[in-house]
Enzyme design. Structure first.
Site, PDB file in Angstrom:
ATOM      1  CB  CYS A   1     -26.340 -13.821   7.906  1.00 26.61           C
ATOM      2  SG  CYS A   1     -24.986 -15.097   8.590  1.00 26.61           S
TER       3      CYS A   1
ATOM      4  NE  ARG B   1     -30.965   0.157  25.287  1.00 22.23           N
ATOM      5  CZ  ARG B   1     -31.110  -0.862  25.747  1.00 22.23           C
ATOM      6  NH1 ARG B   1     -32.131  -1.940  25.394  1.00 22.23           N
ATOM      7  NH2 ARG B   1     -30.173  -1.408  26.645  1.00 22.23           N
TER       8      ARG B   1
ATOM      9  CG  HIS C   1     -29.008  -9.782  29.829  1.00 25.67           C
ATOM     10  ND1 HIS C   1     -29.520  -9.052  30.845  1.00 25.67           N
ATOM     11  CD2 HIS C   1     -29.247 -11.186  30.395  1.00 25.67           C
ATOM     12  CE1 HIS C   1     -30.144  -9.696  32.024  1.00 25.67           C
ATOM     13  NE2 HIS C   1     -29.713 -11.201  31.437  1.00 25.67           N
TER      14      HIS C   1
ATOM     15  CG  ASN D   1     -28.935  -0.683  43.864  1.00 29.21           C
ATOM     16  OD1 ASN D   1     -29.449   0.501  43.890  1.00 29.21           O
ATOM     17  ND2 ASN D   1     -29.299  -1.759  43.040  1.00 29.21           N
TER      18      ASN D   1
ATOM     19  CB  CYS E   1     -26.966 -15.105  11.470  1.00 31.59           C
ATOM     20  SG  CYS E   1     -28.215 -15.823  10.393  1.00 31.59           S
TER      21      CYS E   1
ATOM     22  N   GLY F   1     -25.502  -1.929  41.154  1.00 33.21           N
ATOM     23  CA  GLY F   1     -26.331  -1.409  40.380  1.00 33.21           C
ATOM     24  C   GLY F   1     -27.479  -2.200  39.352  1.00 33.21           C
TER      25      GLY F   1
ATOM     26  CG  ASN G   1     -25.190  -2.592  32.429  1.00 33.08           C
ATOM     27  OD1 ASN G   1     -26.095  -3.089  32.624  1.00 33.08           O
ATOM     28  ND2 ASN G   1     -24.268  -2.086  33.024  1.00 33.08           N
TER      29      ASN G   1
HETATM   30  C1  BJW Z   1     -27.901   2.647  40.617  1.00 34.79           C
HETATM   31  C2  BJW Z   1     -27.773   4.054  40.158  1.00 34.79           C
HETATM   32  C3  BJW Z   1     -26.432   4.523  40.545  1.00 34.79           C
HETATM   33  C4  BJW Z   1     -29.604   3.344  39.535  1.00 34.79           C
HETATM   34  N1  BJW Z   1     -25.234   3.920  41.256  1.00 34.79           N
HETATM   35  N2  BJW Z   1     -27.086   2.123  41.441  1.00 34.79           N
HETATM   36  C5  BJW Z   1     -41.187 -15.859  36.893  1.00 34.79           C
HETATM   37  C6  BJW Z   1     -40.177 -16.041  37.859  1.00 34.79           C
HETATM   38  C7  BJW Z   1     -38.781 -16.070  37.831  1.00 34.79           C
HETATM   39  C8  BJW Z   1     -38.209 -15.991  36.360  1.00 34.79           C
HETATM   40  C9  BJW Z   1     -39.088 -15.957  35.506  1.00 34.79           C
HETATM   41  C10 BJW Z   1     -40.501 -15.764  35.790  1.00 34.79           C
HETATM   42  N3  BJW Z   1     -41.019 -15.699  34.471  1.00 34.79           N
HETATM   43  C11 BJW Z   1     -39.951 -15.736  33.431  1.00 34.79           C
HETATM   44  C12 BJW Z   1     -38.820 -15.636  33.905  1.00 34.79           C
HETATM   45  C13 BJW Z   1     -37.345 -15.541  33.517  1.00 34.79           C
HETATM   46  C14 BJW Z   1     -37.299 -14.161  33.111  1.00 34.79           C
HETATM   47  C15 BJW Z   1     -37.306 -13.326  34.177  1.00 34.79           C
HETATM   48  O1  BJW Z   1     -36.445 -13.159  34.884  1.00 34.79           O
HETATM   49  N4  BJW Z   1     -38.439 -12.570  34.188  1.00 34.79           N
HETATM   50  C16 BJW Z   1     -38.724 -11.468  35.404  1.00 34.79           C
HETATM   51  C17 BJW Z   1     -39.157 -10.260  34.766  1.00 34.79           C
HETATM   52  C18 BJW Z   1     -39.761 -12.152  36.270  1.00 34.79           C
HETATM   53  N5  BJW Z   1     -35.742 -14.240  32.397  1.00 34.79           N
HETATM   54  C19 BJW Z   1     -35.488 -14.534  31.322  1.00 34.79           C
HETATM   55  O2  BJW Z   1     -36.329 -14.916  30.453  1.00 34.79           O
HETATM   56  C20 BJW Z   1     -34.120 -14.808  30.981  1.00 34.79           C
HETATM   57  N6  BJW Z   1     -33.853 -15.823  30.469  1.00 34.79           N
HETATM   58  C21 BJW Z   1     -34.191 -17.160  31.166  1.00 34.79           C
HETATM   59  O3  BJW Z   1     -34.494 -17.168  32.275  1.00 34.79           O
HETATM   60  O4  BJW Z   1     -33.564 -18.254  30.270  1.00 34.79           O
HETATM   61  C22 BJW Z   1     -33.825 -19.418  30.996  1.00 34.79           C
HETATM   62  C23 BJW Z   1     -34.969 -20.001  30.250  1.00 34.79           C
HETATM   63  C24 BJW Z   1     -35.176 -19.561  28.577  1.00 34.79           C
HETATM   64  C25 BJW Z   1     -35.923 -20.077  28.089  1.00 34.79           C
HETATM   65  C26 BJW Z   1     -37.017 -21.004  28.774  1.00 34.79           C
HETATM   66  C27 BJW Z   1     -36.758 -21.256  30.030  1.00 34.79           C
HETATM   67  C28 BJW Z   1     -35.723 -20.657  30.735  1.00 34.79           C
HETATM   68  C29 BJW Z   1     -33.616 -13.783  29.990  1.00 34.79           C
HETATM   69  C30 BJW Z   1     -33.599 -12.343  30.640  1.00 34.79           C
HETATM   70  C31 BJW Z   1     -33.249 -11.251  29.469  1.00 34.79           C
HETATM   71  C32 BJW Z   1     -33.206 -10.007  30.149  1.00 34.79           C
HETATM   72  N7  BJW Z   1     -33.284  -8.956  28.905  1.00 34.79           N
HETATM   73  C33 BJW Z   1     -33.281  -7.588  29.120  1.00 34.79           C
HETATM   74  C34 BJW Z   1     -33.197  -6.754  28.052  1.00 34.79           C
HETATM   75  C35 BJW Z   1     -32.365  -7.030  27.085  1.00 34.79           C
HETATM   76  C36 BJW Z   1     -30.912  -6.272  27.217  1.00 34.79           C
HETATM   77  C37 BJW Z   1     -31.270  -4.643  26.760  1.00 34.79           C
HETATM   78  O5  BJW Z   1     -32.250  -4.529  25.941  1.00 34.79           O
HETATM   79  O6  BJW Z   1     -30.520  -3.894  27.312  1.00 34.79           O
HETATM   80  O7  BJW Z   1     -31.804  -7.227  29.925  1.00 34.79           O
HETATM   81  S1  BJW Z   1     -34.440  -6.928  30.374  1.00 34.79           S
HETATM   82  C38 BJW Z   1     -33.492  -5.588  31.448  1.00 34.79           C
HETATM   83  O8  BJW Z   1     -33.337  -6.305  32.793  1.00 34.79           O
HETATM   84  C39 BJW Z   1     -32.138  -5.803  30.705  1.00 34.79           C
HETATM   85  C40 BJW Z   1     -31.231  -5.927  31.964  1.00 34.79           C
HETATM   86  O9  BJW Z   1     -30.126  -6.329  31.682  1.00 34.79           O
HETATM   87  C41 BJW Z   1     -32.095  -6.480  32.870  1.00 34.79           C
HETATM   88  C42 BJW Z   1     -31.790  -6.359  34.389  1.00 34.79           C
HETATM   89  O10 BJW Z   1     -31.886  -4.793  34.758  1.00 34.79           O
HETATM   90  P1  BJW Z   1     -30.857  -3.991  35.728  1.00 34.79           P
HETATM   91  O11 BJW Z   1     -29.742  -3.908  35.061  1.00 34.79           O
HETATM   92  O12 BJW Z   1     -31.028  -4.809  37.047  1.00 34.79           O
HETATM   93  O13 BJW Z   1     -31.748  -2.465  35.569  1.00 34.79           O
HETATM   94  P2  BJW Z   1     -32.941  -2.116  36.361  1.00 34.79           P
HETATM   95  O14 BJW Z   1     -33.389  -0.774  35.825  1.00 34.79           O
HETATM   96  O15 BJW Z   1     -34.010  -3.022  36.829  1.00 34.79           O
HETATM   97  O16 BJW Z   1     -32.239  -1.583  37.658  1.00 34.79           O
HETATM   98  C43 BJW Z   1     -31.248  -0.355  37.882  1.00 34.79           C
HETATM   99  C44 BJW Z   1     -30.828  -0.563  39.350  1.00 34.79           C
HETATM  100  O17 BJW Z   1     -29.650   0.353  39.361  1.00 34.79           O
HETATM  101  C45 BJW Z   1     -31.779  -0.296  40.392  1.00 34.79           C
HETATM  102  O18 BJW Z   1     -31.583  -1.083  41.644  1.00 34.79           O
HETATM  103  C46 BJW Z   1     -31.438   1.139  40.866  1.00 34.79           C
HETATM  104  O19 BJW Z   1     -31.533   1.296  42.153  1.00 34.79           O
HETATM  105  C47 BJW Z   1     -29.697   1.146  40.570  1.00 34.79           C
HETATM  106  N8  BJW Z   1     -29.348   2.500  40.037  1.00 34.79           N
HETATM  107  N9  BJW Z   1     -28.735   4.319  39.807  1.00 34.79           N
HETATM  108  C48 BJW Z   1     -26.017   2.663  41.905  1.00 34.79           C
HETATM  109  N10 BJW Z   1     -26.230   5.786  40.027  1.00 34.79           N
END
Ligand code: BJW
Length: 239
Positions: A133, A56, A106, A198, A114, A172, A89
């Site tokens: 590191c 990536r 993120h 979106n 590290c 998005g 992103n």
């Molecule tokens: C267009 C388009 C065009 C397309 N024009 N639009 C239960 C309930 C609630 C919360 C939780 C739960 N269980 C666990 C949780 C917490 C958890 C969570 O939310 N889980 C859910 C799955 C339920 N969250 C976490 O763990 C976060 N940390 C946290 O909560 O800390 C607090 C805590 C910590 C420890 C203990 C206790 C509390 C951390 C979240 C980390 C997310 N990481 C990722 C991967 C890493 C980054 C990477 O590799 O790049 O981040 S996951 C992935 O999803 C990535 C993204 O940043 C993130 C969001 O995705 P995004 O950007 O929305 O993409 P898509 O693909 O989902 O959507 C694309 C959109 O674009 C769509 O809507 C399309 O329609 C649109 N689109 N083309 C306009 N041309």
């Protein structure tokens, strides 16, 4: 001074050629999220995770910002108030497009972290498991990415911005991942006008006051043009 807080997700980079996560052919269709985006996955198979992010990082270096990234940079430059981009992103297309006020909640592909001492440094294009590191010499380098179960970055500062926002826009992002998916409720409860741009309504779409449906390169440029139009005073010297 008025403030616009903009949350961006994978959709804003889609038209630059970077896959989103949850599309039918997106990243999570090709890789198990538990394997590549959790600390447990990294502990089990660091080679797999490091190579996922190496690929990536390489892709991100090869793509260019699109009209939506550039429009947000123009907004930051010309708007009379403050413009903050909070991006989920890990690419650097906002910066390449010219934005300066960007918060990477993120993490970032360009950064290494590290796991032993939390030191950060510019990631090489190709990382290897057990990289050393440069500060503490532990073989504990990892991609500087926030995985599930980890605390996203700069949360206090982001919530401070949300408390002061006059306009909150989400561009998005699917609204499936917290805490980012909760920002609209936070901004709305603080009195901000909320707008979603979106291809389709997100999982939290019903919480926005306004929707613009379509590709980001069109909806974001139109929205920015409106914000910079006659109704919005711009800083002297920019027009
Ligand atoms: C267009 C388009 C065009 C397309 N024009 N639009 C239960 C309930 C609630 C919360 C939780 C739960 N269980 C666990 C949780 C917490 C958890 C969570 O939310 N889980 C859910 C799955 C339920 N969250 C976490 O763990 C976060 N940390 C946290 O909560 O800390 C607090 C805590 C910590 C420890 C203990 C206790 C509390 C951390 C979240 C980390 C997310 N990481 C990722 C991967 C890493 C980054 C990477 O590799 O790049 O981040 S996951 C992935 O999803 C990535 C993204 O940043 C993130 C969001 O995705 P995004 O950007 O929305 O993409 P898509 O693909 O989902 O959507 C694309 C959109 O674009 C769509 O809507 C399309 O329609 C649109 N689109 N083309 C306009 N041309």
């Amino acid at each position: 001074m008025s403030k616009i807080v903009i949350l961006t997700g994978a959709g804003i980079s889609a038209e630059s050629g970077i896959e989103t996560f949850r599309a039918e052919d997106g990243l999570w269709a090709q890789h198990r999220v538990e394997d590549v985006a959790t600390p447990e996955g990294f502990a089990r198979n660091p080679e797999l995770v490091v190579s996922f992010y190496n690929a990536r990082r390489k892709q991100a270096a090869e793509v260019s910002p699109n009209a939506a990234h550039k429009a947000l940079a123009r907004l930051e430059q010309l708007y009379a108030g403050q413009v903050i981009v909070v991006t989920q992103n890990v690419d650097d297309l906002h910066e390449k497009g010219g934005s300066q006020n960007v918060m990477h909640m993120h993490g970032a592909l360009k950064s290494a972290l590290c796991a032993a001492c939390d030191h950060r440094w510019p990631a090489p294009m190709v990382m290897a498991p057990g990289d050393i590191c440069p500060k503490c010499s532990a073989p504990a380098a990892r991609p500087d990415i926030v995985w599930f179960g980890e605390m996203p970055y700069e949360m206090d500062a982001i919530f401070d911005h949300l408390a002061e926002a006059d306009i909150f826009a989400a561009i998005g992002t699917s609204g499936n991942v917290y805490p980012a998916a909760g920002f609209v409720a936070e901004a709305r409860s603080n009195g901000a006008h909320t707008i979603e741009l979106n291809l389709e309504r997100s999982a939290v779409g019903n919480q926005f006051a306004e929707h613009r449906t379509g590709p980001a390169t069109r909806t974001v440029t139109d929205w920015v043009d409106e914000l910079l139009g006659a109704k919005t005073p711009t800083r002297p010297g920019f027009r």
